[in-house]
Design an enzyme around this catalytic site. Structure first.
Site, PDB file in Angstrom:
ATOM      1  N   GLU A 107     -16.774   5.940   4.136  1.00  0.00           N
ATOM      2  CA  GLU A 107     -16.113   5.377   5.319  1.00  0.00           C
ATOM      3  C   GLU A 107     -16.108   6.393   6.447  1.00  0.00           C
ATOM      4  OE1 GLU A 107     -11.829   4.647   5.156  1.00  0.00           O
ATOM      5  OE2 GLU A 107     -11.741   5.740   3.278  1.00  0.00           O
ATOM      6  N   LYS A 122      -2.740   6.320   1.739  1.00  0.00           N
ATOM      7  CA  LYS A 122      -2.610   6.869   3.099  1.00  0.00           C
ATOM      8  C   LYS A 122      -1.756   8.137   3.050  1.00  0.00           C
ATOM      9  CE  LYS A 122      -3.155   4.354   7.213  1.00  0.00           C
ATOM     10  NZ  LYS A 122      -4.587   4.154   7.438  1.00  0.00           N
ATOM     11  N   ARG A 176       0.840  -1.202   0.000  1.00  0.00           N
ATOM     12  CA  ARG A 176       0.000   0.000   0.000  1.00  0.00           C
ATOM     13  C   ARG A 176       0.878   1.256   0.000  1.00  0.00           C
ATOM     14  NH1 ARG A 176      -4.516  -0.006   4.490  1.00  0.00           N
ATOM     15  NH2 ARG A 176      -2.811   0.582   5.864  1.00  0.00           N
TER      16      ARG A 176
HETATM   17  C1  LIG Z   1      -5.714   3.482   7.759  1.00  0.00           C
HETATM   18  C2  LIG Z   1      -7.109   3.767   7.364  1.00  0.00           C
HETATM   19  C3  LIG Z   1      -8.109   2.760   7.388  1.00  0.00           C
HETATM   20  C4  LIG Z   1      -7.876   1.375   7.935  1.00  0.00           C
HETATM   21  O1  LIG Z   1      -6.928   0.625   7.259  1.00  0.00           O
HETATM   22  P1  LIG Z   1      -6.270  -0.659   7.963  1.00  0.00           P
HETATM   23  O2  LIG Z   1      -5.253  -1.125   6.986  1.00  0.00           O
HETATM   24  O3  LIG Z   1      -7.358  -1.637   8.166  1.00  0.00           O
HETATM   25  O4  LIG Z   1      -5.684  -0.193   9.237  1.00  0.00           O
HETATM   26  C5  LIG Z   1      -9.374   3.104   6.934  1.00  0.00           C
HETATM   27  N1  LIG Z   1      -9.650   4.344   6.502  1.00  0.00           N
HETATM   28  C6  LIG Z   1      -8.738   5.332   6.480  1.00  0.00           C
HETATM   29  C7  LIG Z   1      -9.109   6.669   5.986  1.00  0.00           C
HETATM   30  C8  LIG Z   1      -7.434   5.074   6.917  1.00  0.00           C
HETATM   31  O5  LIG Z   1      -6.513   6.055   6.892  1.00  0.00           O
END
Ligand SMILES: *Cc1c(COP(=O)(O)O)cnc(C)c1O
Length: 355
Positions: free
Chosen positions: A238, A202, A100
């Site tokens: 989300e 991210k 990622r």
């Molecule tokens: C990090 C994150 C998640 C969760 O991702 P994981 O890999 O399951 O920890 C979900 N939404 C956002 C906006 C994030 O930054």
């Protein structure tokens, strides 16, 4: 092999004879706690990473001209290291986080560590901070990798240097924002992400544009905000830092990770586990009206784990959902946490032992 763990949480001794840090592990929450070492690696002139090192945790020097400070050219990751019952240490699907980060680096024109470099660095930094990993059952060591443009830029151009930095912070089992029941507010006016934007990586700048709406929601007593799509404002996307699922009958649905949703490692793992348990899983757009009709709603993420949602408020209307031990969300939570902490058999090869 049983680890020697005292219930008082003071001066705990591990089997290898290494001391835990002297703190009350029963009281550990979600605060900033500086640990011993951090990992740092800078890209070389040819645009690759060669050698990183562990240095004492502390402030770093950064050029005021760096692209991360001026233009936000940066990424973060989030992982956890767990102490197992036998005293061993493991992380969960580190390769997924590495990949990622590579996707994000491609989008932001940063140099990405290889999957091997990433996983090796995680291992080094976890071992260097071993005495900060909470005893079995008391929490985990949160791992925060950062990748950012550390070289000087004047105009708008990618940084001539990328820094890969990893630090750690012990945390308790309950996520700060979600320590009790979760009550979400659906946000209509401010989207978290938009098509063509950076919601699917991210990016370090994904959170600051929505801080004001989450702060306002918290002031009104909500736990967090559930964001809608930026175009039609009618599909759920989300929560600010976690993915969302709904359960209706035997069907579990979650919005597709097609650019405006962060493709969570927990999300991906829960889809896998739910299919294994015989649920139907659909990755598709979910209307607000559907979430209101759902039997259960839950959030997933490394920090939150799986959190059942108690209520959702949309246009002043509050709807409640099933929560508690008998729910599907708790069943899924027990499965994934069991695998992550080493209590349940890991049939998929997801966990990575650190020794
Ligand atoms: C990090 C994150 C998640 C969760 O991702 P994981 O890999 O399951 O920890 C979900 N939404 C956002 C906006 C994030 O930054």
């Amino acid at each position: 092999m049983a680890a020697i763990i005292s219930s008082e949480g003071h001066n705990l001794q591990r089997e290898r004879g290494e001391a835990y840090i002297n703190m009350d592990w029963d009281k550990i929450g979600y605060d900033v706690i500086s640990t011993d070492q951090m990992f740092i690696m800078k890209s070389s002139k040819d645009g690759t990473f060669t050698e990183g090192m562990l240095i004492p945790f502390g402030p770093i020097e950064i050029n005021p001209n760096s692209s991360v400070l001026n233009y936000g050219q940066g990424l973060f990751e989030g992982m956890k290291a767990y102490r197992k019952k036998d005293g061993g240490i493991q992380t969960f699907r580190p390769q997924e986080n590495a990949m990622r980060m590579q996707m994000g680096a491609e989008r932001l024109l940063l140099v990405a560590p290889s999957v091997e470099q990433y996983v090796y660095a995680i291992k080094q930094v976890v071992l260097a901070n071993e005495r900060w990993i909470p005893p079995y059952g008391k929490g985990s060591l949160y791992i925060r990798p950062l990748l950012f443009g550390s070289g000087p830029v004047m105009g708008i151009s990618p940084s001539p240097e990328t820094t890969f930095l990893i630090y750690t912070n012990p945390i308790g089992n309950k996520y700060k924002g979600h320590a009790g029941e979760i009550n979400l507010l659906i946000e209509n006016s401010v989207p978290r992400a938009f098509p063509g934007g950076t919601g699917g990586i991210k990016n370090i700048s994904n959170y600051s544009p929505v801080l004001h709406v989450t702060k306002e929601a918290k002031a009104k007593g909500f736990t967090d905000v559930l964001f809608l799509d930026a175009v039609e404002h009618k599909y759920i996307e989300e929560v600010s830092s976690c993915n969302v699922f709904i359960l209706k009958g035997n069907v579990i649905s979650t919005p597709p990770a097609t650019g405006t949703i962060l493709p969570g490692v927990t999300r991906k793992s829960i889809i896998h586990i739910a299919l294994d348990l015989g649920y139907e899983v659909e990755e598709r757009r979910v209307l607000v009206e559907e979430i209101i009709e759902a039997d259960e709603v839950f959030c997933t993420g490394t920090a939150v784990g799986i959190s059942p949602v108690k209520s959702i408020t949309y246009q002043d209307k509050r709807v409640e959902f099933k929560i508690g031990d008998e729910t599907t969300s708790m069943k899924l939570f027990r499965m994934i946490r069991g695998i992550q902490s080493g209590d349940l058999e890991d049939k998929n090869g997801w966990t990575a032992e650190i020794d």
